[in-house]
Write a protein that holds these residues in place. Structure first.
Motif, short mmCIF file in Angstrom:
data_model
loop_
_atom_site.label_atom_id
_atom_site.label_comp_id
_atom_site.label_asym_id
_atom_site.label_seq_id
_atom_site.Cartn_x
_atom_site.Cartn_y
_atom_site.Cartn_z
N TYR A 1 0.85 -1.19 0.00
CA TYR A 1 0.00 0.00 0.00
C TYR A 1 0.89 1.23 0.00
O TYR A 1 1.88 1.28 0.71
CB TYR A 1 -0.91 0.01 1.24
CG TYR A 1 -2.17 -0.82 1.04
CD1 TYR A 1 -2.13 -2.20 1.20
CD2 TYR A 1 -3.36 -0.21 0.67
CE1 TYR A 1 -3.27 -2.96 0.99
CE2 TYR A 1 -4.51 -0.97 0.47
CZ TYR A 1 -4.45 -2.34 0.63
OH TYR A 1 -5.58 -3.07 0.42
N ARG B 1 -2.69 4.95 1.84
CA ARG B 1 -3.94 4.19 1.80
C ARG B 1 -4.24 3.65 0.41
O ARG B 1 -5.19 2.92 0.21
CB ARG B 1 -5.10 5.07 2.29
CG ARG B 1 -4.76 5.74 3.62
CD ARG B 1 -5.97 6.41 4.22
NE ARG B 1 -7.04 5.46 4.45
CZ ARG B 1 -8.25 5.81 4.88
NH1 ARG B 1 -8.52 7.07 5.09
NH2 ARG B 1 -9.17 4.89 5.07
N ARG B 2 -3.43 4.07 -0.54
CA ARG B 2 -3.64 3.61 -1.92
C ARG B 2 -3.11 2.21 -2.10
O ARG B 2 -2.00 1.91 -1.71
CB ARG B 2 -2.87 4.52 -2.87
CG ARG B 2 -3.72 5.51 -3.57
CD ARG B 2 -2.85 6.20 -4.61
NE ARG B 2 -3.18 5.71 -5.95
CZ ARG B 2 -4.19 6.17 -6.65
NH1 ARG B 2 -4.96 7.11 -6.15
NH2 ARG B 2 -4.45 5.70 -7.84
N ARG B 3 -3.92 1.39 -2.77
CA ARG B 3 -3.47 0.03 -2.98
C ARG B 3 -2.57 -0.06 -4.21
O ARG B 3 -2.90 0.44 -5.27
CB ARG B 3 -4.67 -0.88 -3.18
CG ARG B 3 -4.25 -2.34 -3.38
CD ARG B 3 -5.45 -3.24 -3.38
NE ARG B 3 -6.28 -2.97 -4.55
CZ ARG B 3 -7.48 -3.50 -4.74
NH1 ARG B 3 -7.99 -4.30 -3.84
NH2 ARG B 3 -8.17 -3.22 -5.82
#
Ligand SMILES: Nc1ncnc2c1ncn2[C@@H]1O[C@H](COP(=O)(O)OP(=O)(O)OP(=O)(O)O)[C@@H](O)[C@H]1O
Ligand SMILES: [Mg+2]
Lengths: 297, 263
Positions: A16, A19-21
């Motif tokens: 990650y 919070r971005r995958r």
């Protein structure tokens, strides 16, 4: 280290960015001598995976080993050749000087090998790097990835920016690497670019590996378009409901359809009429590939 | 790797060394005419820089003697500040700039330990600044000798060493911020802010009780306090600068070893 140690061993590998995958729960093994095509649309997680393998970025969770070693071990990177997806070459320095520097850090490469690769790819090493065009930078990137004859080549979108002739030469280089028993992982957006050299392809989408397929098996499943032309109009009933025949369209004396699997039934049915012309396209792997794309969305 | 680092620093270093040398040659040379008519110049200076501004210039006491002139005009502010910005430019080329340009990605995939990479970059910074300091020192000493300024060799060397240590300290600040975040703007902001505020604190701030204590965190305090031109080597102060640099280097090494590159 045994000969069977996997070249890449990833288990639950997750990254990650805040919070971005980037990548979610990747479990994958790549065996020695294999050419692995890593496919996916923009933002799928290909570069993320590759950067994790090279310890450029660190996993949020999960395990990854390359050539049997922890990716943090600097020495293991000497056995890898890497072409970054966003290759940046800058400055007044000439390409040759940069390559010589990289060669030295990697323990030395004969000058003749650099020249040989430059000749094959038609790369000019005497130009300041910032003046190189995109494709010519890519060639320098390929030379530095191949020049020390690494056990494992990791190539992020290797064909981007290359003209068709150079692409062919590059694919020939990949085949030679495979013939010598070494391993390749290469990413791409399109299957067509990798299908002729890959043993297996993995398809990643939205950070998840959605399929790993053997290319030969994929080809068997492939949909073929077939066109038959007869000397006179043929009745539709003669071809309706044949096993494996889909999308049947009959217009006067010509028939178009797609075939799933074997063309046997169609050929036998057509034999009752006079066939004047027949066209069968190469199995379109792209089509299967695209069905994976749409299934996952 | 060190050799290459130096190559990458070369242009910035040569530019700054030439610039600072020219500045030094000119300003030290001007002393010849100041000595001719001391009254005019000291009054002119007092008139030109009143009150707080004079504090900011380090007092401008007695700048008609050779030592006093060098101290207040050359070593008080201009030369160290130029060196600090030279160090900042060079240190930004260590990690932050190649990371922003995207060229660092390939570098960290070489079979070189990340910690080693930072140390090599630091070594390049030290060697580069050392070379620039040596050149500018020779220029200063040469001009001072020519116009018979009467400043002893070792005092001048002590003062110049202070400049080097101060520049190295701020350069390492930039290196550490760059190693931690990989961007030039924060590194430049931290160095610029700390250098300017630190200078103000030890000059104007000296007389303001509320902020006087801040001098302890200002590298300028350790640079200026010892007055090396008149009293010789301030070992203790210089040791503080060197130790602080070492601590910063350690944080640079540790933070770069931990983080993702190029995100
Ligand atoms: N530095 C970053 N910061 C934040 N998010 C990122 C970063 N890099 C990648 N991502 C996100 O991670 C996901 C995967 O990106 P990645 O670069 O791995 O895709 P890719 O498959 O290589 O795509 P492309 O084909 O465009 O190169 C994307 O959603 C992307 O927005
Ligand atoms: Mg990518």
């Amino acid at each position: 280290m045994s000969a069977m140690t996997a070249v890449v061993q990833a288990e639950g590998l997750t990254k990650y960015y805040g919070r971005r995958r980037g990548l979610e729960d990747l479990t994958l093994e790549i065996q020695p001598g294999e050419v692995f095509g890593y496919l996916g649309p923009n933002g799928a997680g290909k570069t993320t995976t590759i950067r994790l393998l090279l310890d450029v970025i660190r996993p949020t969770r999960g395990l990854v080993r390359v050539l049997g070693e922890d990716t943090r071990t600097p020495a293991v990177r000497n056995r890898i050749g890497y072409l970054p997806g966003e290759l940046a070459l800058e400055g007044r320095e000439k390409a040759r000087e940069y390559l010589e520097f990289l060669a030295k850090v990697r323990g030395g490469v004969p000058a003749a090998r650099i020249d040989g690769l430059a000749e094959r790819l038609d790369a000019d090493l005497g130009v300041p790097m910032r003046k190189l065009s995109k494709g010519n930078k890519q060639k320098i990137g390929l030379i530095q990835a191949f020049m020390h004859e690494p056990e494992f080549l990791i190539l992020d979108e290797p064909t981007s920016g290359l003209d068709p002739l150079v692409q062919q030469e590059f694919l020939a280089m990949v085949r030679e690497v495979r013939a010598s028993g070494r391993t390749v992982l290469m990413s791409s957006h399109v299957l067509a670019e990798v299908e002729h050299v890959s043993d297996r392809v993995g398809i990643v989408r939205g950070g998840r590996l959605v399929a790993v397929e053997n290319v030969a098996a994929l080809r068997e499943k492939a949909v073929r378009r077939v066109e038959l032309h007869f000397d006179a109009p043929v009745p539709r009933e003669a071809f309706e409901g044949l096993p494996g025949v889909r999308d049947l369209r009959i217009e006067g004396a010509s028939l178009r359809c797609t075939i799933d699997g074997r063309p046997d039934a169609l050929v036998k049915a057509a034999a009752k009429f006079t066939v004047v012309h027949m066209v069968s396209a190469e199995p379109d792997l792209e089509e299967i590939f695209l069905t994976y794309y749409s299934e996952a969305s | 790797m060190i050799v290459r680092t130096l190559r990458e620093y070369r242009r910035a270093l040569v530019g700054w060394a030439v610039g600072i040398s020219a500045f030094l040659a000119m300003y030290v040379g001007v002393y010849a005419s100041i000595r001719e008519s001391p009254e005019t110049y000291s009054q002119a200076a007092v008139a030109k820089y009143p009150g707080a501004l004079r504090d900011l210039m380090g007092g401008l006491e007695d700048f008609t003697t050779g030592t006093g002139y060098l101290q207040s005009v050359v070593y008080q502010l201009f030369v160290p500040m130029m060196f600090v910005f030279a160090a900042l430019t060079v240190a930004n080329r260590a990690i932050a700039q190649p990371e922003e340009a995207g060229t660092l990605e390939l570098t960290v995939t070489l079979p070189v330990d990340r910690r080693r990479l930072v140390l090599d970059r630091f070594a390049g910074l030290v060697l580069g600044l050392l070379a620039a300091a040596a050149v500018t020192f020779l220029v200063t000493y040469g001009v001072a000798q020519t116009i018979e300024m009467g400043v002893p060799f070792d005092r001048l060397l002590a003062a110049h060493t202070g400049v080097l240590l101060l520049a190295l300290f701020f350069g390492t600040v930039a290196l550490a911020v760059g190693a931690a975040v990989g961007r030039r703007a924060p590194a430049s902001a931290v160095v610029g802010g700390w250098a300017v505020a630190g200078y103000v604190v030890v000059t104007i701030g000296r007389n303001v009780d509320a902020i006087a204590w801040l001098k302890w965190v200002s590298p300028w305090h350790y640079y200026l306090e010892g007055k090396p031109l008149s009293t010789g080597w301030p070992w203790g102060d210089y040791l503080v600068l060197a130790a602080a640099t070492a601590v910063l280097l350690l944080t640079a090494v540790l933070s770069f070893d931990r983080r993702d590159v190029g995100v």
